[in-house]
Design an enzyme around this catalytic site. Structure first.
Site, PDB file in Angstrom:
ATOM      1  N   SER B 135       0.811  -1.207   0.000  1.00  8.81           N
ATOM      2  CA  SER B 135       0.000   0.000   0.000  1.00  8.81           C
ATOM      3  C   SER B 135       0.850   1.266   0.000  1.00  8.81           C
ATOM      4  O   SER B 135       0.348   2.341  -0.278  1.00  8.81           O
ATOM      5  CB  SER B 135      -0.932   0.013   1.215  1.00  8.81           C
ATOM      6  OG  SER B 135      -0.196   0.199   2.398  1.00  8.81           O
ATOM      7  N   LYS B 172      -0.150   4.077   6.668  1.00  8.99           N
ATOM      8  CA  LYS B 172      -0.774   4.964   5.671  1.00  8.99           C
ATOM      9  C   LYS B 172      -0.343   6.411   5.912  1.00  8.99           C
ATOM     10  O   LYS B 172       0.205   6.745   6.954  1.00  8.99           O
ATOM     11  CB  LYS B 172      -2.314   4.893   5.792  1.00  8.99           C
ATOM     12  CG  LYS B 172      -2.938   3.551   5.474  1.00  8.99           C
ATOM     13  CD  LYS B 172      -3.004   3.315   3.984  1.00  8.99           C
ATOM     14  CE  LYS B 172      -3.763   2.015   3.678  1.00  8.99           C
ATOM     15  NZ  LYS B 172      -3.152   0.821   4.317  1.00  8.99           N
TER      16      LYS B 172
END
Lengths: 216, 216
Positions: B135, B172
């Site tokens: 990610s 993230k």
DNA sequence: TGATACAGTAAACAATCGTTCACTGTCAAG
DNA sequence: CTTGACAGTGAACGATTGTTTACTGTATCA
């Protein structure tokens, strides 16, 4: 009657089942070393351990040496084994992110690693290099990253190397084509580099580091 | 006649113009410290310096202390300043790759850095985390990289954070949308994550490291 | 109950530590 | 040449080190 204590097999302190009190005291020593950058004296250890006599410390330290948690160097000075294996900075190495998040308090100081030790095998032949340019961004090496370069390793195909091609130093993949070594950037906009004459490899990139939050 | 030596201004050892011999001897001490993980005794320094009397060592060490290159801790033990500022692993930090390649021998041991010190500000509140998943590959964080996470920092917008959203731990970007904090992956195939209820940030990623050549 | 091992106390020991004092040679400035 | 500052030698000093010996209490196990 000779006891022969030195040669009899030692079953109690076999490095794995060490009792909790001793382990905690080893942690005290390591904590002192981390703070003070030196080993505590026996007098200081009486305070650390909460005992009143140096001889109590002497016995405890002897056990720790017997168990391999401490050493003495050639001159008889105390030496922390963790000071050797993971020298100064103790970081808890936890599992991967997706696999759940362990409690920070459950780990002991003993099983932590140092980044230096993790990345650098030959400290005397390694150095740090700041990356500029975007030729390796696809390999996850961004501008302003630092590359750890080991000069003593022999470059192999597939390694990321610091190389001098026709006068310029670059960081590239080392590939083989038609039996000859060539360089290849990870960024497709730079192609392969076939050296005209010289291909000097200064060292192999053994790791990269990146620093966010420069405020620190 | 009072000399008042302690209070008179010290112009000779002002940290910058230190004579070459003294500097070399400081390097000897630092080398000993790197090898032995402790400071040398005065007797050992007679060998290191090539002098025959401890008093010569005493005078040299006094100068080094006066110049700020060495210190003594509260108990009078010698302490290397480089042991404080760049604790153990000394790496030469050279210029960027494209800007030419300096000779490895020209640099002194004095101006080197430790990776630990470079990356970690708060060792007690930091830990290491192995990354899995893709990610954040667009941000240069690849699977199997390690992230250095500092729990004590307060997350800001734009930081890369380790966060728990609706039960799962992820890495993230921390963004702000409509006054609320949300998470965003660097990889466009994962979109933004708007937490349904809880958004727990475990820590801020202050750096990443990657290790090639696992053979070491 | 008695024996035994263990953890710690208290005091002594030689060795070595860092420090100080007195002295010698050397080099540059006046 | 004289003078002073500096680098180093050599020997002494108290202090503290790590170690040893002797002893006390306590818990365990037969």
């Amino acid at each position: 009657m000779i006891i022969n204590a030195a040669n009899k097999p030692n079953k109690k302190f076999n490095m794995s089942n060490i009792d909790k009190k001793l382990k905690k005291r080893l942690g005290c020593i390591n904590g002192f070393y981390t703070d003070s950058k030196r080993m505590p004296t026996y007098s200081e250890m009486t305070v650390l351990f909460g005992v009143k006599s140096k001889n109590a410390v002497f016995k405890i330290v002897s056990k720790l040496i017997e168990g391999g948690f401490l050493q003495k160097d050639s001159k008889g000075y105390l030496l922390s084994t963790s000071a050797i294996t993971s020298k100064v900075r103790f970081l808890k190495l936890l599992g991967s992110v997706e696999a759940g998040f362990p409690s920070p308090a459950e780990e002991e100081l003993l099983d932590s690693v140092s980044i230096d030790k993790l990345l650098i095998k030959n400290p005397n032949s390694s150095f740090l290099l700041e990356i500029s340019g975007d030729s390796m961004t696809q390999a996850g090496i961004m501008p302003k990253d630092f590359a750890i370069v080991d000069k003593s390793l022999t470059p192999k195909e597939g390694d990321i190397v610091i190389a001098r091609v026709d006068g310029d130093w670059t960081i590239k993949y080392l590939r083989k084509e038609d039996g000859k070594y060539i360089l290849e950037a990870a960024n497709p906009k730079y192609g392969r580099i076939k050296p005209k004459q010289e291909l000097t490899v200064a060292g192999v990139v053994v790791g990269t580091i990146r620093k966010y939050r420069q405020c620190g």
